[in-house]
Each structure stands twice: as C-alpha cells, then as structure tokens.
Design an enzyme around this catalytic site. Sequence first.
Site, PDB file in Angstrom:
ATOM      1  N   GLY A 107      17.513  11.383   2.829  1.00 53.93           N
ATOM      2  CA  GLY A 107      18.441  10.344   2.201  1.00 53.93           C
ATOM      3  C   GLY A 107      18.806   9.049   3.616  1.00 53.93           C
ATOM      4  O   GLY A 107      18.368   8.083   2.460  1.00 53.93           O
ATOM      5  N   THR A 108      19.071   8.979   4.609  1.00 56.37           N
ATOM      6  CA  THR A 108      19.533   7.889   4.736  1.00 56.37           C
ATOM      7  C   THR A 108      18.089   6.778   5.082  1.00 56.37           C
ATOM      8  O   THR A 108      18.425   5.664   5.070  1.00 56.37           O
ATOM      9  CB  THR A 108      20.370   7.801   6.365  1.00 56.37           C
ATOM     10  OG1 THR A 108      21.029   8.992   5.925  1.00 56.37           O
ATOM     11  CG2 THR A 108      20.405   7.054   7.622  1.00 56.37           C
ATOM     12  N   THR A 167       3.084  10.810   9.213  1.00 57.25           N
ATOM     13  CA  THR A 167       2.171  11.647   9.030  1.00 57.25           C
ATOM     14  C   THR A 167       2.703  12.531   7.910  1.00 57.25           C
ATOM     15  O   THR A 167       4.364  12.318   8.524  1.00 57.25           O
ATOM     16  CB  THR A 167       1.493  13.112   9.938  1.00 57.25           C
ATOM     17  OG1 THR A 167       0.465  12.098  10.366  1.00 57.25           O
ATOM     18  CG2 THR A 167       0.814  13.603   9.215  1.00 57.25           C
ATOM     19  N   ASN A 205      29.533  10.677  -3.052  1.00 55.55           N
ATOM     20  CA  ASN A 205      29.685  11.418  -2.138  1.00 55.55           C
ATOM     21  C   ASN A 205      31.145  11.991  -1.670  1.00 55.55           C
ATOM     22  O   ASN A 205      31.429  12.923  -1.772  1.00 55.55           O
ATOM     23  CB  ASN A 205      28.968  11.045  -1.188  1.00 55.55           C
ATOM     24  CG  ASN A 205      29.598  10.240  -0.317  1.00 55.55           C
ATOM     25  OD1 ASN A 205      29.425   9.010  -0.851  1.00 55.55           O
ATOM     26  ND2 ASN A 205      29.978  10.072   1.267  1.00 55.55           N
ATOM     27  N   CYS A 212      40.045  11.247  10.184  1.00 57.11           N
ATOM     28  CA  CYS A 212      41.218  10.938   9.921  1.00 57.11           C
ATOM     29  C   CYS A 212      41.983  10.204  10.722  1.00 57.11           C
ATOM     30  O   CYS A 212      43.028  10.831  11.176  1.00 57.11           O
ATOM     31  CB  CYS A 212      42.370  12.132   9.191  1.00 57.11           C
ATOM     32  SG  CYS A 212      42.783  13.446  10.330  1.00 57.11           S
ATOM     33  N   SER A 223      17.958  13.042  -1.225  1.00 56.87           N
ATOM     34  CA  SER A 223      17.810  14.242   0.421  1.00 56.87           C
ATOM     35  C   SER A 223      17.602  15.844  -0.454  1.00 56.87           C
ATOM     36  O   SER A 223      18.155  15.806  -1.652  1.00 56.87           O
ATOM     37  CB  SER A 223      19.087  14.000   0.873  1.00 56.87           C
ATOM     38  OG  SER A 223      19.467  14.694   1.758  1.00 56.87           O
TER      39      SER A 223
END
Lengths: 378, 382
Positions: free
Chosen positions: A69-70, A234, A146, A320, A196
């Site tokens: 995904g990134t 590849t 997300n 956090c 992804s």
Amino acid sequence: MIYYFDNCATTKTDDDVLQILNRYQSEDYFNPSSLNKYSLAVNKKLSAARDRIKKALSFSGDVYFTSGGTESDNLAVLGAKTVKGGNVVCNAVEHSAVYNAVCNLKNKGFEVRFAKVTSSGHCDFDSFLSLCDTNTFLAICMHVNNETGAVNDIKTLFEGVKAQNRGILCFSDGVQAAGKIPVNLDFLGADLYSLSSHKLHCTKGMGALLVKKGVSLNPQTFGGGQENGVRNGTEYVAGAIAMSYALEKAVSLIARNDEVFAQYKQCLVDKLKQIPNCEILCEKACSPAIFTIVCADIKGEVLLHMLEQEDIIVGHGSSCSSKSKTPRIINELKLDKRYHEGLIRISFSKYNTYKEVDFLADRLCHNILRLRNIMGAK
Amino acid sequence: MKAIIVRYSEIFLKGNNKSFFESALAENIRMQLSNFSYSLKKMSSRFVVRDFAETDSRAIMDALKNTFGVYSVSIADEVNSTFEEIEHKCLEVSPRAGTFKVTANRADKTFPMNSMELAGELGHSLLNAYPDLSVDLRNPENVVYVDVRENGKCFVYSHVEKAVNGMPVGTAGRGLALLSGGIDSPVAIYMMAKRGMRIRALHFESFPFTSLQAKEKVLSLAGILKKYTMKMSVDIVNFAEIQTQIHEKCDENYMIAIMRRFMMRIAVILAKKNSCGAVITGESLGQVASQTLESITCSSAVCPLPVFRPLIGFDKDEIVILSKQIGSYETSILPYEDCCTIFLPKSPVIHPRLSDIEKMEQALDVDTLVQNAISKLETVEI
C-alpha cells in the site's frame, strides 16, 4: 487463544492463499520476463492475476504490482504529472503513506491544500471542492478512513472535482476498502486507486496501483521496464497471484460479512451503552469492518495493553505517548480534550465469531471502568 | 608486522597492587576482543596486541578505545631495531607535505643513538626524501613516533587515538544501577563503570501502563552500555501494582516521592542478593521534583547502602553531550513512556517531608508489595 481484532493493521493469511504462495515460490518460480517456456507460462499467470483483480473491482484500466500500500500511494502521489505552479488538494486525514508523500511534494515547491474532515472522519466535500481550482493537478481522498472507518463517497467527490477542472487527476487510497466494501472502480471514477494484499488475508510485501486507461505516471524506480516501465523490478509473482485470489475471495464474502459484522457492532454498541463518556466515532457511512470508539479520561494505549494481557488484540490509531505530538487525526476530528488519548479501534475479519466479539465487549467495558478507576483524577 | 599499542594511565601510578589492576585490564581486553583472533602481551606500562587480521584492525582499535583503563591506542608497524629498518618504515608512514616532527623514545639503552639523535637523523632523512615537508617542533601537523623497545624491536606509528580512560571494570566493587530508559541513567552507569565498578541494572517496567516496547528499549540501552561494562544483567521488576496502590491510597502529589522509595527498597534487596555494595542513580540535583534535596533525603532514608549519583552536579545539556558520546542518546529519546511519566501528578511535591511520607505509607502494606514485586522478577542477561 488470541482474540484478534486488529484486522486493519494486518490479517491472518488464508491456508489456500499460502498454498498459492508456496507453489509460485517453490515450483513455478520462474522470472516472468525471461524467454524460456516456463517463464512464459508464469507470465500468463501474472496476466491472469491482473485480470482477476480488474474483474473483482470492475475496472478496465491497468494494474501495476508494487510492494504494498505504501509504495502504491507513493507512486500515485509522486508519480502524478505535475504542473508548474500547481497545487494538490488532499483530505486532511489520509494515511501517513499518502500524507508524507504529499508533504514531499510540498517540499518540492508545490502548494498543498488540506481539506477539512467531519467529526466522524469523513472528508468535508464543500471544503474539498472549494480548494480545487484551475491550477489543481491532483486531488486525493481515501475511500475508507483507516482510523474511523468513514467511507467517503468518492464518486460524488471526484465528479465534483472533474466538473471544476477535467484535468485534475483523482487518486483514492483503497487499502481499507477493497475486499471490505463493494468497489466498482469504473463507476467510482478514480484515476488512481491503491491496494494492499496483507489486509486481505494474503502476504505482506505485495500491493497494486490501479491506473485508469490514458493516465501516465512518472516512474519512481528505474530498471527493466516491468509494469509498463512505471514500476520497474522483477515482479513478486507469488504475491501478485495470491493477492488476486485473496481479493476475489474477499469480494465474494462482502455481503456475508456485512450482515455478520453488523451483528458484531450491535453487540458492542449494546454493551458499551453502560459506559459513560464513550463515543462511537463513525456510525453512518462506515466500513462494516471498523468500529472505533473514543473514551474520555483514559489512555487508549494503556487500555490496549490491558486487553493484550487477556490476549485480546485491538488497535490504537497512533502512539499516544506523551512525548510525541497528538495524533494528526485526533486534531482534525476536533474532539473534546478529554477524549484525545482514548481512541481504540476494533477491526473485524471473517475469522472472528460472535462469541469472541461478545467476550471482547465484556472485557472492553470492564477494562475501561478499571482503567478510569486506576488512573482517573481523585 | 602490524601491532596495536594499548596505553594505560592511572594504573601506572598504582603501587604494590599495580599487577591487580593490570590483570583486570588484561582480562577486560580479552573480553572486549573475544570475537577476534589475536595475541596479547604485556610490556612495560602498556599492552601490545599482535597477530590479528589486518581487516579487523579498525574494529579492534574501537573495542579497545571503549575499554575502561585504556588511555590511548595506536596502530603501529613493528620493525627490527636497526636504523635502516626504522628509517625505511618512517619514510613509508610519513606525510608527504606539511609540517612535522619526529618523536623518538628509546627504552633499549644499547641502541647506538640516543632519542634526540635518532629523532634528528630520522627528521633529516624525511626532509631529504620529501621536499614539501618542513619541521615544526611546537605545533606540527603530523608526528612520526618511533619507540625502540628492549626486545630488539621498534614501533613506528603516526597516530595516537584517545580512549575512554578510567579504571578497569571489576576493580572497584559492584553496584546496582537504576535504569529507566531515559537519558540520564545510562550516563550514570557509564560514569560508575568508568571508575571500575561492575554494574548490574534494575529496571522498573509498568506493563500494562507502559508498552513492551518500553522494556525492549531499556534492553537495547543495556546492550549499548555492555560495550563499556563488559557484562550486563538487567533485573526487571513490574511496578504496576505498587503504582496502582500508591495512586489509590496516597496523596496524588506524593506519588513520585513514594514510588522512588519503593524503588530504593527493591534496589537494596536485589543489591544485597547480588553482592552489590552500592545503588547507582542518574539523579541530578533539582532537575525534576523527585531530585530536590528533600526528595533525595526521603528516598535515601530507606536505603542503608551508599547511593552513588555521579550526575548530581551536571546540567541536562552536559548529560546529553555525554549520552551522545556514549551512543545511548538516540535510543534514550525513543518515545515510549517509562513508569515514572505515566502517573505524573499535576503538581508533584517539591519539598516532601519524610514524616509526612512515612505517615502516608502506613496506608500501604509496604513489605508485601515489595515482596510481591520481587517474586515476579525477570532477569535478562544481555
């Protein structure tokens, strides 16, 4: 036994998908670009995988395989053709793979305009469209958020964008959407759409960027001309083929999961009613697989660890830690300060059962109260 | 042949027990170089490392430079003590331009020239060979060192690299150090190991109030420190129950002061169990509320062992500089909460009174809490 409710982070690989991976690593391991007959056969399988993905998402464009995904997000943002003096309009709560790629464009001198979001994490379309103009060359809005699960109506948004300026390239991060909600990509009208594989009970290190016909991208890697020269290197054949099957299967289960996950959510909602100052972040137009709450006066990270002690794994948007900045999304959602640290994300998969969710709901309520008791101000 | 000269400083001043320190240093050097093939020989007031693969020379030099008790190291060429061989090697290692001087030392008094004559002759040879060189005896850009030893061999080298200095670890007793995961405690450990102390570390984790990553971070720090301390064991004590009880039963503002006393009590028990004669902390006077004179008095009151606080007079920026030199800074600043920050009261007491604290602690079953925490001790050998 592990009660796994962090399926937005990653998912368990299916056994049949593992078999496919194994086959293309140990038996049909040939390089699809080589000239021998075995390679040719593998190349055909790779083409079939592209077709399978296109069919699963009702898409008529090209599928470029990437490492995940990134990379797909980076290729979309950094590979888009830029316009001198142009600007990018971007939803403010994109995944960091998109956000940081956009920041890179900003560092290169392009103006980046961030559109506001609603308190549920949906993109504010009025804000978004008001930022687009004749100099905008790229518009970015994720399909499913997300962290909150908010599903953005990207069809309406991108139509609005194109109505203002047909030349604007529209990109949507589909990592949390594909295989989770129905996606008809030709209908949605995105020019670029990222996937992804490890969110789909398949391998890590595999992804794809879906590119509408006629859209050209600047390659970000250079090499042997694979993937139309846009993503050289590849191909991870086993991953690509496995992903195509995993996506096909995930799509076939959407209706079933919709129904089952709705029951899971209801179970959580019913039990959480007894907890004061505990809010569900996104209730309408939300991914069935994501259930995110914010609780006042607790640290979500500590709650996560308390559940972890009982082998219940959930997610917590971002760190956090008091030493790091407040998570970006928390700032954008404009929550009351008491809720800033108390975010917990529960994300389901087909492997979860109602019994597990019921257990989770009980332990969640118990531990929220316990934590408030331990850490709350006296 | 290449050789590494290892010099020591303070040991040099020792009297009758000098050999004790030398053996300890030799043992530490062997421990530091355990991954390499080499030979180690003691010469007068120095060690010489030989027979190593040249590709390992840089790594061996770096390991030696991190060994407490070592003052400096040089990588040298070892040649026969004839003027011709020495001259040939000097021409090879000498710079080709700029200012220089030759420093000669002659331990072998049978060598036909004295140090001054040897340095002069070699300087002359270098000037003749390299016209772009000029002599500067006071402030030369380059120095060529020549050391004629008693065994018919001579070292020729051009660089002296400073090492960490201090005293060999293991020559000054054992200490139990509180290792939090912040910037200061690794520096305190380094400072005490530098004076020859064998270190054992004690970490208070607070899962589920802190993450397992916070514990892993502390183990990484211990791994960094092991480069200097040779051996490293980390005792890990879960502090969550003690914190919960204090939070529940005591004045919130005294939370940290009472916590520190519990840490000391546990440290004393583990120190005694492991033959450690002192407790080491990274406190710096007045840096935070728990490091004022009164707070330190309160925590020391439960510690019958000497408490070493090598950073007590250091400013934070001085500690940061040391932390960067040691190599622990980047790990220390990883953003995982340690057990002290999670229960941080809004206005912690700055000048606690011992009598007040003792009164508050009456609400707690101190002995049971301490014993329960120790009973779940986890020890990690780094």
